[in-house]
Motif scaffolding. Structure first.
Motif, PDB file in Angstrom:
ATOM      1  N   GLY A  37       0.792  -1.222   0.000  1.00 59.31           N
ATOM      2  CA  GLY A  37       0.000   0.000   0.000  1.00 59.31           C
ATOM      3  C   GLY A  37       0.820   1.265   0.000  1.00 59.31           C
ATOM      4  O   GLY A  37       0.371   2.303   0.518  1.00 59.31           O
ATOM      5  N   VAL A  38       2.009   1.218  -0.600  1.00 55.33           N
ATOM      6  CA  VAL A  38       2.929   2.368  -0.598  1.00 55.33           C
ATOM      7  C   VAL A  38       3.099   2.884  -2.022  1.00 55.33           C
ATOM      8  O   VAL A  38       3.402   2.106  -2.932  1.00 55.33           O
ATOM      9  N   PRO A  39       2.912   4.189  -2.266  1.00 57.30           N
ATOM     10  CA  PRO A  39       3.144   4.741  -3.609  1.00 57.30           C
ATOM     11  C   PRO A  39       4.619   4.710  -3.965  1.00 57.30           C
ATOM     12  O   PRO A  39       5.489   4.736  -3.090  1.00 57.30           O
ATOM     13  N   VAL A  40       4.894   4.680  -5.278  1.00 63.83           N
ATOM     14  CA  VAL A  40       6.259   4.498  -5.781  1.00 63.83           C
ATOM     15  C   VAL A  40       6.656   5.654  -6.684  1.00 63.83           C
ATOM     16  O   VAL A  40       5.862   6.132  -7.497  1.00 63.83           O
ATOM     17  N   VAL A  41       7.909   6.072  -6.557  1.00 64.94           N
ATOM     18  CA  VAL A  41       8.536   7.013  -7.486  1.00 64.94           C
ATOM     19  C   VAL A  41       9.718   6.287  -8.110  1.00 64.94           C
ATOM     20  O   VAL A  41      10.580   5.770  -7.391  1.00 64.94           O
ATOM     21  N   ALA A  42       9.746   6.223  -9.452  1.00 62.07           N
ATOM     22  CA  ALA A  42      10.774   5.415 -10.124  1.00 62.07           C
ATOM     23  C   ALA A  42      11.084   6.008 -11.490  1.00 62.07           C
ATOM     24  O   ALA A  42      10.299   6.791 -12.031  1.00 62.07           O
ATOM     25  N   PRO A  43      12.225   5.629 -12.096  1.00 61.22           N
ATOM     26  CA  PRO A  43      12.581   6.143 -13.422  1.00 61.22           C
ATOM     27  C   PRO A  43      11.648   5.603 -14.507  1.00 61.22           C
ATOM     28  O   PRO A  43      11.153   4.484 -14.430  1.00 61.22           O
ATOM     29  N   ARG A  44      11.442   6.416 -15.511  1.00 59.29           N
ATOM     30  CA  ARG A  44      10.674   5.987 -16.683  1.00 59.29           C
ATOM     31  C   ARG A  44      11.615   5.178 -17.584  1.00 59.29           C
ATOM     32  O   ARG A  44      12.069   5.622 -18.640  1.00 59.29           O
ATOM     33  N   SER A  45      11.907   3.968 -17.140  1.00 60.02           N
ATOM     34  CA  SER A  45      12.878   3.124 -17.829  1.00 60.02           C
ATOM     35  C   SER A  45      12.668   1.681 -17.409  1.00 60.02           C
ATOM     36  O   SER A  45      12.416   1.398 -16.228  1.00 60.02           O
ATOM     37  N   GLY A  46      12.768   0.749 -18.340  1.00 65.60           N
ATOM     38  CA  GLY A  46      12.713  -0.665 -18.016  1.00 65.60           C
ATOM     39  C   GLY A  46      11.392  -1.090 -17.410  1.00 65.60           C
ATOM     40  O   GLY A  46      10.313  -0.592 -17.738  1.00 65.60           O
ATOM     41  N   GLY A  47      11.482  -2.021 -16.453  1.00 63.85           N
ATOM     42  CA  GLY A  47      10.299  -2.597 -15.852  1.00 63.85           C
ATOM     43  C   GLY A  47       9.335  -1.633 -15.201  1.00 63.85           C
ATOM     44  O   GLY A  47       8.111  -1.826 -15.287  1.00 63.85           O
ATOM     45  N   PRO A  48       9.810  -0.579 -14.502  1.00 63.28           N
ATOM     46  CA  PRO A  48       8.870   0.340 -13.864  1.00 63.28           C
ATOM     47  C   PRO A  48       7.844   0.969 -14.810  1.00 63.28           C
ATOM     48  O   PRO A  48       6.751   1.335 -14.374  1.00 63.28           O
ATOM     49  N   ILE A  49       8.164   1.060 -16.098  1.00 67.06           N
ATOM     50  CA  ILE A  49       7.205   1.633 -17.047  1.00 67.06           C
ATOM     51  C   ILE A  49       5.901   0.844 -17.042  1.00 67.06           C
ATOM     52  O   ILE A  49       4.807   1.418 -17.168  1.00 67.06           O
ATOM     53  N   ASP A  50       5.998  -0.479 -16.889  1.00 67.65           N
ATOM     54  CA  ASP A  50       4.805  -1.322 -16.882  1.00 67.65           C
ATOM     55  C   ASP A  50       4.120  -1.362 -15.522  1.00 67.65           C
ATOM     56  O   ASP A  50       2.937  -1.696 -15.437  1.00 67.65           O
ATOM     57  N   LEU A  51       4.851  -1.065 -14.461  1.00 71.71           N
ATOM     58  CA  LEU A  51       4.308  -1.213 -13.114  1.00 71.71           C
ATOM     59  C   LEU A  51       3.721   0.076 -12.551  1.00 71.71           C
ATOM     60  O   LEU A  51       2.704   0.038 -11.850  1.00 71.71           O
ATOM     61  N   VAL A  52       4.364   1.202 -12.825  1.00 68.13           N
ATOM     62  CA  VAL A  52       3.939   2.476 -12.249  1.00 68.13           C
ATOM     63  C   VAL A  52       2.994   3.180 -13.214  1.00 68.13           C
ATOM     64  O   VAL A  52       3.371   3.518 -14.331  1.00 68.13           O
ATOM     65  N   GLN A  53       1.774   3.379 -12.788  1.00 76.39           N
ATOM     66  CA  GLN A  53       0.789   4.142 -13.560  1.00 76.39           C
ATOM     67  C   GLN A  53       0.911   5.597 -13.118  1.00 76.39           C
ATOM     68  O   GLN A  53       0.414   5.983 -12.065  1.00 76.39           O
ATOM     69  N   HIS A  54       1.613   6.379 -13.924  1.00 76.80           N
ATOM     70  CA  HIS A  54       1.984   7.743 -13.535  1.00 76.80           C
ATOM     71  C   HIS A  54       0.755   8.552 -13.141  1.00 76.80           C
ATOM     72  O   HIS A  54      -0.198   8.678 -13.906  1.00 76.80           O
ATOM     73  N   GLY A  55       0.799   9.082 -11.937  1.00 76.98           N
ATOM     74  CA  GLY A  55      -0.300   9.893 -11.444  1.00 76.98           C
ATOM     75  C   GLY A  55      -1.404   9.090 -10.777  1.00 76.98           C
ATOM     76  O   GLY A  55      -2.333   9.673 -10.217  1.00 76.98           O
ATOM     77  N   THR A  56      -1.330   7.755 -10.837  1.00 74.81           N
ATOM     78  CA  THR A  56      -2.360   6.906 -10.231  1.00 74.81           C
ATOM     79  C   THR A  56      -1.832   6.162  -9.011  1.00 74.81           C
ATOM     80  O   THR A  56      -2.370   6.291  -7.912  1.00 74.81           O
ATOM     81  N   ASN A  57      -0.762   5.358  -9.196  1.00 72.68           N
ATOM     82  CA  ASN A  57      -0.182   4.650  -8.050  1.00 72.68           C
ATOM     83  C   ASN A  57       1.239   5.117  -7.732  1.00 72.68           C
ATOM     84  O   ASN A  57       1.924   4.530  -6.905  1.00 72.68           O
ATOM     85  N   GLY A  58       1.663   6.165  -8.412  1.00 71.12           N
ATOM     86  CA  GLY A  58       2.996   6.712  -8.193  1.00 71.12           C
ATOM     87  C   GLY A  58       3.372   7.659  -9.301  1.00 71.12           C
ATOM     88  O   GLY A  58       2.511   8.116 -10.065  1.00 71.12           O
ATOM     89  N   PHE A  59       4.659   7.942  -9.392  1.00 73.32           N
ATOM     90  CA  PHE A  59       5.151   8.868 -10.415  1.00 73.32           C
ATOM     91  C   PHE A  59       6.398   8.304 -11.078  1.00 73.32           C
ATOM     92  O   PHE A  59       7.220   7.646 -10.424  1.00 73.32           O
ATOM     93  N   LEU A  60       6.538   8.592 -12.366  1.00 75.54           N
ATOM     94  CA  LEU A  60       7.734   8.253 -13.124  1.00 75.54           C
ATOM     95  C   LEU A  60       8.492   9.534 -13.451  1.00 75.54           C
ATOM     96  O   LEU A  60       7.886  10.563 -13.764  1.00 75.54           O
ATOM     97  N   PHE A  61       9.824   9.476 -13.393  1.00 74.78           N
ATOM     98  CA  PHE A  61      10.646  10.615 -13.781  1.00 74.78           C
ATOM     99  C   PHE A  61      11.634  10.172 -14.838  1.00 74.78           C
ATOM    100  O   PHE A  61      12.006   8.991 -14.903  1.00 74.78           O
ATOM    101  N   GLU A  62      12.050  11.086 -15.679  1.00 75.72           N
ATOM    102  CA  GLU A  62      13.052  10.750 -16.683  1.00 75.72           C
ATOM    103  C   GLU A  62      14.349  10.349 -15.972  1.00 75.72           C
ATOM    104  O   GLU A  62      14.738  10.988 -14.981  1.00 75.72           O
ATOM    105  N   PRO A  63      15.025   9.315 -16.443  1.00 76.92           N
ATOM    106  CA  PRO A  63      16.142   8.741 -15.685  1.00 76.92           C
ATOM    107  C   PRO A  63      17.234   9.727 -15.287  1.00 76.92           C
ATOM    108  O   PRO A  63      17.886   9.538 -14.255  1.00 76.92           O
TER     109      PRO A  63
END
Length: 375
Positions: A290-316
């Motif tokens: 139940g913890v939100p995630v912040v991760a790079p927009r690269s590799g596996g996190p692209i499929d896991l993190v729904q930007h703005g919904t369950n976390g945020f993606l940033f450019e690497p």
């Protein structure tokens, strides 16, 4: 079915490859299949989940045992006569296992888990990158099927000309990692240690190695009301501690079992800094908690993190964006709660039972096709 699991990493070494292999073996035992394990010599247990474990000669590289080709591999496979060979993150040992399987007429499934392109970029290998991809292609071309964990990996392997690809993700323990762990006394005690004045806890779990870029937490220096918790160890620990010196960081070392589940539950935000994840298992564990995630927009996190919904993606390469998203979540408890709930929902269909059942389906299809060719 009879499955021979040949893995480049196994207990007591702990990493994503070992964890996935153990979960697969647990599932095979629960479903009544037969299996054996071939792994590099590293002091492994003689059996796991009731299945025999066979070690082959290995050499040490960056604290990891690397399995060496050995005539023992083909003999073990011939004696066991499996329906399928499962090659986990194949390199030297896995390549030999795939070649031996082909000679014995046994279909092989290769599990891709290494970001070759990212490793080459980080180490500035230049022309050697093409050579690395040729080696990967040579290894995987022998497999009847290569399973890849993410859309980014699928693109990389398709671009490298590797045939017979399919997606296969990773499961997550939805019972062990659960938002209810926040009410556990173990979590409460840890939380009091990490945030004695009620601060927001920003955490990381994983190996502390060059590719994980834990040093980038320095970009979060000075965010008010935030403390940091780092779970894990590895060769980059001294460098990471130097980079984060003076920051309110608690170094928890390697954790497992209930202690790891409590660590996730004690976090308010999970941050992953490395841009070379082929999947991102720790992200799934954070979401399950139940913890939100912040991760790079690269590799596996692209499929896991729904930007703005369950976390945020940033450019690497964008440390400012990393800081901005963490700062936003640190200031907004309601946003953290909404994203944490969304994260939990996003992994509810990814239990290890479901994911391993999908894997056994691949085994069965390949075994049936091999039988049909012989009939």
């Amino acid at each position: 079915m009879r499955i021979a699991v040949v893995t480049e990493s196994f207990l007591p070494t702990t990493n994503g490859v070992t964890n996935s292999v153990c979960k697969v073996l647990d599932h095979l035992r629960a479903e009544g299949h037969e299996a054996m394990v071939i792994a590099p010599a590293a002091g492994s247990p003689r059996e796991y989940a009731g299945f025999p474990v066979h070690e082959v000669p290995a050499l040490a590289y960056r604290q990891f045992p690397v399995g060496l080709p050995s005539p023992t591999v083909q003999r073990l496979l011939a004696d066991f006569a499996p329906d399928v060979v499962h090659a986990a993150s194949p390199f030297l040992l896995g390549a030999q296992a795939i070649a031996s399987a082909n000679r014995l007429g046994i279909p092989a499934v290769a599990i891709f888990q290494t970001d070759v392109a990212g490793y080459a970029r980080r180490n500035r290998l230049g022309a050697a990158t093409a050579v690395a991809w040729r080696i990967v292609r040579w290894i995987h071309e022998g497999a009847e099927l290569t399973l890849v964990p993410s859309s980014a990996s699928m693109h990389d392997l398709e671009s490298a000309g590797i045939p017979r690809l399919a997606r296969w993700g990773r499961g997550v323990d939805l019972v062990r990692y659960h938002p209810a762990n926040r009410l556990d006394p173990l979590t409460a005690d840890l939380r009091a240690r990490l945030a004695p004045n009620g601060e927001v806890v920003v955490g990381y779990v994983g190996r502390i190695a060059p590719e994980k870029q834990v040093e980038r937490f320095a970009a979060l220096r000075g965010i008010p009301g935030v403390r940091f918790a780092i779970v894990g160890d590895g060769p980059s620990t001294p460098a990471a501690k130097r980079a984060l010196a003076g920051m309110p960081v608690t170094w928890l070392g390697r954790l497992g079992g209930p202690e790891l589940a409590a660590a996730y539950a004690s976090f308010d935000v999970f941050v992953h800094t490395g841009a070379e994840e082929t999947f991102g298992q720790t992200l799934q564990e954070a979401f399950a908690s139940g913890v939100p995630v912040v991760a790079p927009r690269s590799g596996g996190p692209i499929d896991l993190v729904q930007h703005g919904t369950n976390g945020f993606l940033f450019e690497p390469s964008d440390d400012e964006a990393l800081r901005s998203w963490v700062n936003l979540l640190g200031r907004d408890a309601a946003l953290r709660a909404r994203m944490g709930e969304a994260g939990r929902r996003s992994v509810l269909g990814r239990s290890w039972q479901a994911v391993c059942g999908e894997l056994v389906g691949h085994y069965e299809r390949l075994s049936a096709a091999a039988s049909a060719r012989l009939s």
